[in-house]
Design an enzyme around this catalytic site. Sequence first.
Site, PDB file in Angstrom:
ATOM      1  N   SER A 141     -11.812   3.843   2.268  1.00 50.46           N
ATOM      2  CA  SER A 141     -11.892   2.435   1.867  1.00 50.46           C
ATOM      3  C   SER A 141     -12.087   2.417   0.354  1.00 50.46           C
ATOM      4  O   SER A 141     -12.496   3.431  -0.230  1.00 50.46           O
ATOM      5  CB  SER A 141     -13.107   1.802   2.545  1.00 50.46           C
ATOM      6  OG  SER A 141     -13.421   0.554   1.968  1.00 50.46           O
ATOM      7  N   TYR A 154     -22.248   1.786   4.944  1.00 48.86           N
ATOM      8  CA  TYR A 154     -20.779   1.906   5.048  1.00 48.86           C
ATOM      9  C   TYR A 154     -20.221   2.635   3.823  1.00 48.86           C
ATOM     10  O   TYR A 154     -19.454   3.588   3.954  1.00 48.86           O
ATOM     11  CB  TYR A 154     -20.170   0.507   5.157  1.00 48.86           C
ATOM     12  CG  TYR A 154     -18.663   0.483   5.284  1.00 48.86           C
ATOM     13  CD1 TYR A 154     -18.027   0.969   6.428  1.00 48.86           C
ATOM     14  CD2 TYR A 154     -17.867  -0.047   4.266  1.00 48.86           C
ATOM     15  CE1 TYR A 154     -16.645   0.934   6.551  1.00 48.86           C
ATOM     16  CE2 TYR A 154     -16.483  -0.088   4.386  1.00 48.86           C
ATOM     17  CZ  TYR A 154     -15.877   0.402   5.526  1.00 48.86           C
ATOM     18  OH  TYR A 154     -14.502   0.366   5.650  1.00 48.86           O
TER      19      TYR A 154
HETATM   20  N1  LIG Z   1      -9.806  -3.842   7.574  1.00 44.82           N
HETATM   21  C1  LIG Z   1     -10.270  -3.551   6.370  1.00 44.82           C
HETATM   22  O1  LIG Z   1     -10.457  -4.433   5.512  1.00 44.82           O
HETATM   23  C2  LIG Z   1     -10.551  -2.136   6.001  1.00 44.82           C
HETATM   24  C3  LIG Z   1     -10.685  -1.813   4.648  1.00 44.82           C
HETATM   25  C4  LIG Z   1     -10.972  -0.509   4.287  1.00 44.82           C
HETATM   26  C5  LIG Z   1     -11.082   0.477   5.255  1.00 44.82           C
HETATM   27  N2  LIG Z   1     -10.957   0.139   6.569  1.00 44.82           N
HETATM   28  C6  LIG Z   1     -11.119   1.212   7.569  1.00 44.82           C
HETATM   29  O2  LIG Z   1     -10.016   1.209   8.435  1.00 44.82           O
HETATM   30  C7  LIG Z   1     -10.398   1.816   9.672  1.00 44.82           C
HETATM   31  C8  LIG Z   1      -9.860   0.971  10.816  1.00 44.82           C
HETATM   32  O3  LIG Z   1     -10.503  -0.297  10.786  1.00 44.82           O
HETATM   33  P1  LIG Z   1      -9.754  -1.661  11.127  1.00 44.82           P
HETATM   34  O4  LIG Z   1      -9.723  -2.459   9.894  1.00 44.82           O
HETATM   35  O5  LIG Z   1      -8.500  -1.403  11.859  1.00 44.82           O
HETATM   36  O6  LIG Z   1     -10.864  -2.351  12.072  1.00 44.82           O
HETATM   37  P2  LIG Z   1     -10.897  -2.637  13.646  1.00 44.82           P
HETATM   38  O7  LIG Z   1      -9.770  -3.535  14.004  1.00 44.82           O
HETATM   39  O8  LIG Z   1     -12.285  -3.081  13.936  1.00 44.82           O
HETATM   40  O9  LIG Z   1     -10.614  -1.221  14.287  1.00 44.82           O
HETATM   41  C9  LIG Z   1     -11.599  -0.230  14.361  1.00 44.82           C
HETATM   42  C10 LIG Z   1     -11.141   0.836  15.322  1.00 44.82           C
HETATM   43  O10 LIG Z   1     -12.132   1.864  15.390  1.00 44.82           O
HETATM   44  C11 LIG Z   1     -12.459   2.111  16.751  1.00 44.82           C
HETATM   45  N3  LIG Z   1     -13.848   2.530  16.876  1.00 44.82           N
HETATM   46  C12 LIG Z   1     -14.958   1.882  16.446  1.00 44.82           C
HETATM   47  N4  LIG Z   1     -16.051   2.563  16.813  1.00 44.82           N
HETATM   48  C13 LIG Z   1     -15.626   3.674  17.475  1.00 44.82           C
HETATM   49  C14 LIG Z   1     -16.286   4.757  18.111  1.00 44.82           C
HETATM   50  N5  LIG Z   1     -17.628   4.848  18.165  1.00 44.82           N
HETATM   51  N6  LIG Z   1     -15.536   5.700  18.712  1.00 44.82           N
HETATM   52  C15 LIG Z   1     -14.175   5.611  18.699  1.00 44.82           C
HETATM   53  N7  LIG Z   1     -13.503   4.616  18.121  1.00 44.82           N
HETATM   54  C16 LIG Z   1     -14.218   3.659  17.515  1.00 44.82           C
HETATM   55  C17 LIG Z   1     -12.182   0.801  17.459  1.00 44.82           C
HETATM   56  O11 LIG Z   1     -11.855   1.012  18.822  1.00 44.82           O
HETATM   57  P3  LIG Z   1     -12.809   0.820  20.106  1.00 44.82           P
HETATM   58  O12 LIG Z   1     -13.607  -0.429  19.901  1.00 44.82           O
HETATM   59  O13 LIG Z   1     -11.837   0.740  21.234  1.00 44.82           O
HETATM   60  O14 LIG Z   1     -13.641   2.053  20.150  1.00 44.82           O
HETATM   61  C18 LIG Z   1     -10.940   0.308  16.730  1.00 44.82           C
HETATM   62  O15 LIG Z   1      -9.789   0.884  17.277  1.00 44.82           O
HETATM   63  C19 LIG Z   1     -11.910   1.953   9.618  1.00 44.82           C
HETATM   64  O16 LIG Z   1     -12.257   3.285   9.325  1.00 44.82           O
HETATM   65  C20 LIG Z   1     -12.315   1.047   8.464  1.00 44.82           C
HETATM   66  O17 LIG Z   1     -13.502   1.455   7.850  1.00 44.82           O
HETATM   67  C21 LIG Z   1     -10.682  -1.123   6.963  1.00 44.82           C
END
Ligand SMILES: NC(=O)c1ccc[n+]([C@@H]2O[C@H](COP(=O)([O-])OP(=O)(O)OC[C@H]3O[C@@H](n4cnc5c(N)ncnc54)[C@H](OP(=O)(O)O)[C@@H]3O)[C@@H](O)[C@H]2O)c1
Length: 265
Positions: A141, A154
């Site tokens: 991130s 985070y």
């Molecule tokens: N969206 C943003 O603005 C943003 C910005 C920078 C970085 N990121 C990073 O991008 C990545 C994906 O996030 P996203 O934006 O796609 O958010 P999201 O829609 O909330 O997706 C998060 C994913 O992680 C999985 N997850 C959460 N806890 C878990 C656990 N204990 N074990 C296994 N899987 C787990 C969730 O699946 P389940 O609930 O099915 O387990 C879901 O598939 C993350 O690492 C986040 O930090 C996101």
Amino acid sequence: MTLKNKTVWITGASSGIGKAFAKAYFKEGANLILSSRRTEALEEVKTEIDPSSDRIQILPLDLAQSNTFASKTQEALSFFGNIDVLINNGGISQRSIFEETDLDTIRKLMEVNFFGSVGLTREVLPSMIEQGSGHIIATSSVAGKFGSKFRTGYAASKHALHGFFDSLRQECYEHNIAVTLVCPGPIKTDITKNAVTGDGSSYGKMGDMHEDAMTADEMVANIWSPLMNRKEEIVIAPLKIKLALWMKRLNPSLLNKILKNQKVT
Ligand SMILES: NC(=O)c1ccc[n+]([C@@H]2O[C@H](COP(=O)([O-])OP(=O)(O)OC[C@H]3O[C@@H](n4cnc5c(N)ncnc54)[C@H](OP(=O)(O)O)[C@@H]3O)[C@@H](O)[C@H]2O)c1
């Protein structure tokens, strides 16, 4: 690099960025192994991509349960025979001021975001070394590049990924294994809804910055070319955040002064 007959294991594949990665890699001909905790949500992703495809396997796992990683990796390897690309993408964010945040909540962020990625990489790496190739990707991130309010745990977990994967990359050159850190700014996913508050409960709301942000599909399309070129670090963020990254290098104390007055959600 052609992705036909290559196998990609994606964590956090049930939603957001992980799901977008899954769609893009499948379109290019790759075999997919989709992981996260929620089996039903993973099945829905498979149905959306191609319900009858034998190129998609579901492998539920909890990134906080590192004692399962060895057996999960054996299962993953048994599906298509090997793993060419590991995408350590699953993660959770945080919305809480530090003084109101339980230590257990910080530990959870580290366990899922950092140890989850490190632990799985540790299990997959020997097979990549043996096959003499591989691509390890971690979704970090911009919070892995500079800190911000309400994100102490985070930001720490994402900064830790940089220290780990930058070091691992140097060990991996000789094995023809690339390591890419993807650093998104706000992307319109459920990340803020699923973010933990101080006591570990879910924040439950979409953040303002995320509401107006690019979608996960747009993000993956934008980074596709550098990703395929196995670039070491990819930042995908609005200009304002890119400027903040420059300021972090050139004048970090000025950046801190600007950020302390910033409204963050
Ligand atoms: N969206 C943003 O603005 C943003 C910005 C920078 C970085 N990121 C990073 O991008 C990545 C994906 O996030 P996203 O934006 O796609 O958010 P999201 O829609 O909330 O997706 C998060 C994913 O992680 C999985 N997850 C959460 N806890 C878990 C656990 N204990 N074990 C296994 N899987 C787990 C969730 O699946 P389940 O609930 O099915 O387990 C879901 O598939 C993350 O690492 C986040 O930090 C996101």
